[in-house]
Design an enzyme around this catalytic site. Structure first.
Site, mmCIF file in Angstrom:
data_model
loop_
_atom_site.group_PDB
_atom_site.id
_atom_site.type_symbol
_atom_site.label_atom_id
_atom_site.label_comp_id
_atom_site.label_asym_id
_atom_site.label_seq_id
_atom_site.Cartn_x
_atom_site.Cartn_y
_atom_site.Cartn_z
ATOM 1 N N GLY A 42 0.800 -1.231 0.000
ATOM 2 C CA GLY A 42 0.000 0.000 0.000
ATOM 3 C C GLY A 42 0.829 1.274 0.000
ATOM 4 O O GLY A 42 2.009 1.297 -0.365
ATOM 5 N N CYS A 44 1.865 2.906 2.571
ATOM 6 C CA CYS A 44 2.890 2.855 3.617
ATOM 7 C C CYS A 44 4.236 2.378 3.088
ATOM 8 O O CYS A 44 5.247 3.066 3.224
ATOM 9 C CB CYS A 44 2.387 1.946 4.733
ATOM 10 S SG CYS A 44 3.608 1.597 5.988
ATOM 11 N N GLY A 182 1.545 20.059 8.127
ATOM 12 C CA GLY A 182 1.234 18.830 8.869
ATOM 13 C C GLY A 182 2.436 17.896 8.867
ATOM 14 O O GLY A 182 3.548 18.288 8.471
ATOM 15 N N GLY A 185 4.283 17.214 5.308
ATOM 16 C CA GLY A 185 4.984 18.398 4.816
ATOM 17 C C GLY A 185 6.247 18.674 5.618
ATOM 18 O O GLY A 185 7.297 18.996 5.052
ATOM 19 N N LEU A 186 6.143 18.520 6.934
ATOM 20 C CA LEU A 186 7.315 18.816 7.780
ATOM 21 C C LEU A 186 8.397 17.750 7.617
ATOM 22 O O LEU A 186 9.589 18.063 7.617
ATOM 23 C CB LEU A 186 6.887 18.934 9.245
ATOM 24 C CG LEU A 186 6.046 20.188 9.533
ATOM 25 C CD1 LEU A 186 5.458 20.138 10.932
ATOM 26 C CD2 LEU A 186 6.880 21.456 9.348
ATOM 27 N N HIS A 448 19.019 3.706 33.339
ATOM 28 C CA HIS A 448 19.794 4.953 33.270
ATOM 29 C C HIS A 448 21.096 4.697 32.515
ATOM 30 O O HIS A 448 21.724 3.653 32.731
ATOM 31 C CB HIS A 448 20.121 5.432 34.685
ATOM 32 C CG HIS A 448 21.041 6.601 34.698
ATOM 33 N ND1 HIS A 448 20.609 7.877 34.415
ATOM 34 C CD2 HIS A 448 22.382 6.700 34.930
ATOM 35 C CE1 HIS A 448 21.641 8.707 34.490
ATOM 36 N NE2 HIS A 448 22.729 8.018 34.796
HETATM 37 C C1 LIG Z 1 4.555 10.401 2.646
HETATM 38 C C2 LIG Z 1 3.771 9.643 3.683
HETATM 39 C C3 LIG Z 1 4.378 9.290 4.870
HETATM 40 C C4 LIG Z 1 3.677 8.559 5.829
HETATM 41 N N1 LIG Z 1 4.319 8.217 6.979
HETATM 42 C C5 LIG Z 1 3.664 7.517 7.921
HETATM 43 C C6 LIG Z 1 4.329 7.103 9.101
HETATM 44 O O1 LIG Z 1 5.517 7.355 9.298
HETATM 45 N N2 LIG Z 1 3.630 6.387 10.014
HETATM 46 C C7 LIG Z 1 2.307 6.083 9.828
HETATM 47 O O2 LIG Z 1 1.716 5.446 10.693
HETATM 48 N N3 LIG Z 1 1.651 6.456 8.713
HETATM 49 C C8 LIG Z 1 2.296 7.162 7.762
HETATM 50 N N4 LIG Z 1 1.645 7.505 6.607
HETATM 51 C C9 LIG Z 1 0.230 7.113 6.452
HETATM 52 C C10 LIG Z 1 0.111 5.635 6.082
HETATM 53 O O3 LIG Z 1 0.831 5.391 4.902
HETATM 54 C C11 LIG Z 1 -1.349 5.259 5.917
HETATM 55 O O4 LIG Z 1 -2.073 5.620 7.069
HETATM 56 C C12 LIG Z 1 -1.506 3.759 5.695
HETATM 57 O O5 LIG Z 1 -0.791 3.337 4.572
HETATM 58 C C13 LIG Z 1 -2.981 3.396 5.542
HETATM 59 O O6 LIG Z 1 -3.091 2.028 5.336
HETATM 60 P P1 LIG Z 1 -4.330 1.402 4.559
HETATM 61 O O7 LIG Z 1 -4.089 -0.060 4.557
HETATM 62 O O8 LIG Z 1 -5.599 1.905 5.117
HETATM 63 O O9 LIG Z 1 -4.250 1.983 3.078
HETATM 64 P P2 LIG Z 1 -3.094 2.138 2.002
HETATM 65 O O10 LIG Z 1 -1.766 1.938 2.567
HETATM 66 O O11 LIG Z 1 -3.387 3.417 1.300
HETATM 67 O O12 LIG Z 1 -3.340 0.918 1.020
HETATM 68 C C14 LIG Z 1 -4.490 0.775 0.260
HETATM 69 C C15 LIG Z 1 -4.172 -0.054 -0.947
HETATM 70 O O13 LIG Z 1 -5.402 -0.359 -1.586
HETATM 71 C C16 LIG Z 1 -5.188 -0.389 -2.989
HETATM 72 N N5 LIG Z 1 -6.482 -0.178 -3.628
HETATM 73 C C17 LIG Z 1 -7.259 0.935 -3.615
HETATM 74 N N6 LIG Z 1 -8.422 0.702 -4.271
HETATM 75 C C18 LIG Z 1 -8.369 -0.591 -4.695
HETATM 76 C C19 LIG Z 1 -9.259 -1.416 -5.409
HETATM 77 N N7 LIG Z 1 -10.457 -0.975 -5.800
HETATM 78 N N8 LIG Z 1 -8.867 -2.683 -5.679
HETATM 79 C C20 LIG Z 1 -7.649 -3.158 -5.286
HETATM 80 N N9 LIG Z 1 -6.769 -2.406 -4.605
HETATM 81 C C21 LIG Z 1 -7.139 -1.146 -4.303
HETATM 82 C C22 LIG Z 1 -4.214 0.750 -3.212
HETATM 83 O O14 LIG Z 1 -3.515 0.539 -4.433
HETATM 84 C C23 LIG Z 1 -3.320 0.636 -1.986
HETATM 85 O O15 LIG Z 1 -2.168 -0.106 -2.259
HETATM 86 C C24 LIG Z 1 2.322 8.206 5.606
HETATM 87 C C25 LIG Z 1 1.704 8.535 4.394
HETATM 88 C C26 LIG Z 1 2.419 9.248 3.443
HETATM 89 C C27 LIG Z 1 1.749 9.592 2.150
#
Ligand SMILES: Cc1cc2nc3c(=O)[nH]c(=O)nc-3n(C[C@H](O)[C@H](O)[C@H](O)COP(=O)(O)OP(=O)(O)OC[C@H]3O[C@@H](n4cnc5c(N)ncnc54)[C@H](O)[C@@H]3O)c2cc1C
Length: 469
Positions: A42, A44, A182, A185-186, A448
């Site tokens: 995904g 992540c 947020g 960005g940071l 410690h």
């Molecule tokens: C730059 C960045 C940095 C981040 N850093 C952190 C961090 O350090 N720590 C943290 O906890 N979170 C972080 N996040 C947030 C984190 O990535 C998400 O909260 C997390 O990935 C959400 O997981 P999820 O399984 O809900 O969805 P996602 O990881 O978004 O996965 C969903 C998947 O579903 C697939 N999909 C969508 N629709 C369909 C469909 N119809 N059929 C089949 N597949 C589909 C997509 O291709 C995707 O691969 C970050 C996000 C970004 C953008």
């Protein structure tokens, strides 16, 4: 009972979906996971947590070598940036970890259905032209970048990028404007600042890091400014234009005070739009199963992660709550356990959040502002400057703050700014999960010298009795 191809079909293989699929398979359920992306893991693993941390870690070393931190310890080096290698190790991390999920799918006998899934009815989806049926379908489709109206993103070598484009820059921009103060960005602004960019962060609200504790937000702003980031708080972007300049491209970002006032133009070689993320629900065919979205375009569930449609469940970024990988993972385990007839629970009051800058910024539970609204509280604070390990390591910035109920002493929230705050916050989350009081933390023996002693001291400060302050 109808015959289905699978007991469980998960749509999306992010940290929510792949974890749900693996746990469902571990519980003996015949499981498939549909994923349209070329690799599992995904947002992540592919364009989120992992690649951003790969660049944060590497750029942190670069900055430490360049100046202050290492020189202060008697190590003098003049580092040279090899960006292709730095980007290469980011890609290696992604490859290794996404391949690891593929291995875990095989090991646990989860079938990966390659393609985007669309509901035909509540028990069947179409993936890559084939209909697949399942008794239970878990929506774990995650989220994508929220666009800024009127601003076009071009991640293929363009000037205006989103977080995915900002991870993949092939050269260090001279001037970068980050729209949105947020977490994302940071973090990404910090990466490019450390590597040499002049970074300006434009934030609509009066302070950075919306949702975090007020003290933490103020201190964070001071630290980022000290590090050389220009902050334009309480400022809105009214337009972004891109023009050809000397054979290259450059952007002009027009901003004005959020409350109204004179406009100003900031020039940039790269503009990062990071104003938030929105749930992925388009194209899923939710109309075919009569599942409606809430006002924020999210899917609502009950505590078991069941939607209003029988047999359809949802987890992760696509449902309400913080958009965090570990929240999605925990919901993935819980939903699989609920489907299997067990009791899967996620305590949404205790979800830690971390900003992986240097120092790191972390919190769990209520902010001081939110806790005060609920009733009387006691607060203990301890500066990292007074923590022996942080001081010895030349990491004086930050503090720990413990917020407890005035009457019961139960810990309601813990906030840290410290070099290893992301690691420190785990003990606070565990303590809160066990219903700890500040006294419980204060009387727990901490090794410690560790940064974590600051949590103990902040807990002692709740009753006004820290030792080292
Ligand atoms: C730059 C960045 C940095 C981040 N850093 C952190 C961090 O350090 N720590 C943290 O906890 N979170 C972080 N996040 C947030 C984190 O990535 C998400 O909260 C997390 O990935 C959400 O997981 P999820 O399984 O809900 O969805 P996602 O990881 O978004 O996965 C969903 C998947 O579903 C697939 N999909 C969508 N629709 C369909 C469909 N119809 N059929 C089949 N597949 C589909 C997509 O291709 C995707 O691969 C970050 C996000 C970004 C953008």
């Amino acid at each position: 009972m109808a015959d289905y191809d699978y007991d469980v079909l998960v749509i999306g293989a992010g940290p929510g979906g792949y974890v749900a699929a693996i746990r469902a398979a571990q519980l003996g359920l015949k499981t498939a996971c549909a994923e349209g992306r070329e690799t599992l893991g995904g947002t992540c693993l592919n364009v989120g947590c992992i690649p951003s941390k790969a660049l944060l870690h590497a750029s942190e070393y670069f900055e430490a070598a360049k100046g202050g931190a290492m020189a202060a310890m008697g190590i003098k080096v003049t580092p040279e940036l090899d960006l292709p290698t730095m980007q290469g190790q980011r890609l290696d991390a992604i490859k290794g970890l996404t391949g690891g999920i593929e291995f875990l799918f095989k090991k646990n006998k989860v079938d990966w259905l390659k393609g985007y899934a669309q509901f035909k009815d509540a028990h069947s989806v179409e993936v890559a032209g084939k209909t697949v049926t399942a008794k239970n379908i878990v929506i774990a489709t995650g989220s994508s970048v929220t666009p800024l109206p009127g601003v076009e993103i071009d991640n293929e070598g363009g000037v205006v990028v989103d977080s995915t484009g900002a991870l993949e820059l092939a050269s260090v921009p001279k001037k970068m404007v980050v729209i949105g103060g947020g977490v994302i960005g940071l973090e990404l602004g910090s990466v490019w600042r450390r590597l040499g960019a002049e970074v300006t962060v434009v934030e609509f609200l009066d302070q950075l890091l919306p949702g975090m504790d007020g003290d933490v937000r103020k201190e964070a702003a001071k630290i980022f400014k000290k590090q050389g980031m220009a902050l334009k708080l309480g400022t809105k972007v009214t337009g972004v234009t891109v023009a050809e300049v000397n054979g290259g491209k450059s952007a002009k970002v027009t901003v004005e005070p959020a409350k109204g006032g004179d406009a100003e133009v900031i020039e940039a070689d790269v503009v990062l739009v990071s104003i938030g993320r929105r749930p992925n629900t388009e194209g899923l065919g939710l109309g075919n199963i009569g599942l409606e979205l809430n006002a924020r375009a999210q899917i609502e569930t009950d505590h078991d992660f069941a939607t209003k449609v029988d047999g359809v469940w949802a987890i992760g970024d696509v449902i309400p709550g913080p958009m965090l990988a570990h929240k999605a993972e925990d919901e993935g385990i819980a939903v699989a356990e609920n489907i299997a007839g067990l009791t899967g629970i996620v305590n949404h009051d205790v979800i830690p959040g971390v900003v992986y800058t240097q120092p790191e910024i972390a919190g769990v539970g209520l902010t001081e502002e939110a806790a005060k609204e609920r009733g009387a509280i006691k607060v203990g604070k301890f500066p990292m400057l007074a923590n022996s390990r942080a001081k010895t390591n030349h990491e004086p910035d930050g503090f720990v703050k413990v917020i407890a109920d005035a009457e019961t002493d139960r810990v309601l929230g813990v906030w840290c700014i410290a070099s290893v705050a992301g690691t420190m916050i785990a003990q606070a989350a565990q303590a809160m999960e066990f219903g700890a009081t500040s006294e419980d933390i204060a009387y727990t023996c901490h090794a410690h010298p560790t940064h974590s002693e600051a949590i103990k001291e902040a807990a002692m400060a709740v009753t006004g009795k820290p030792i080292h302050m």
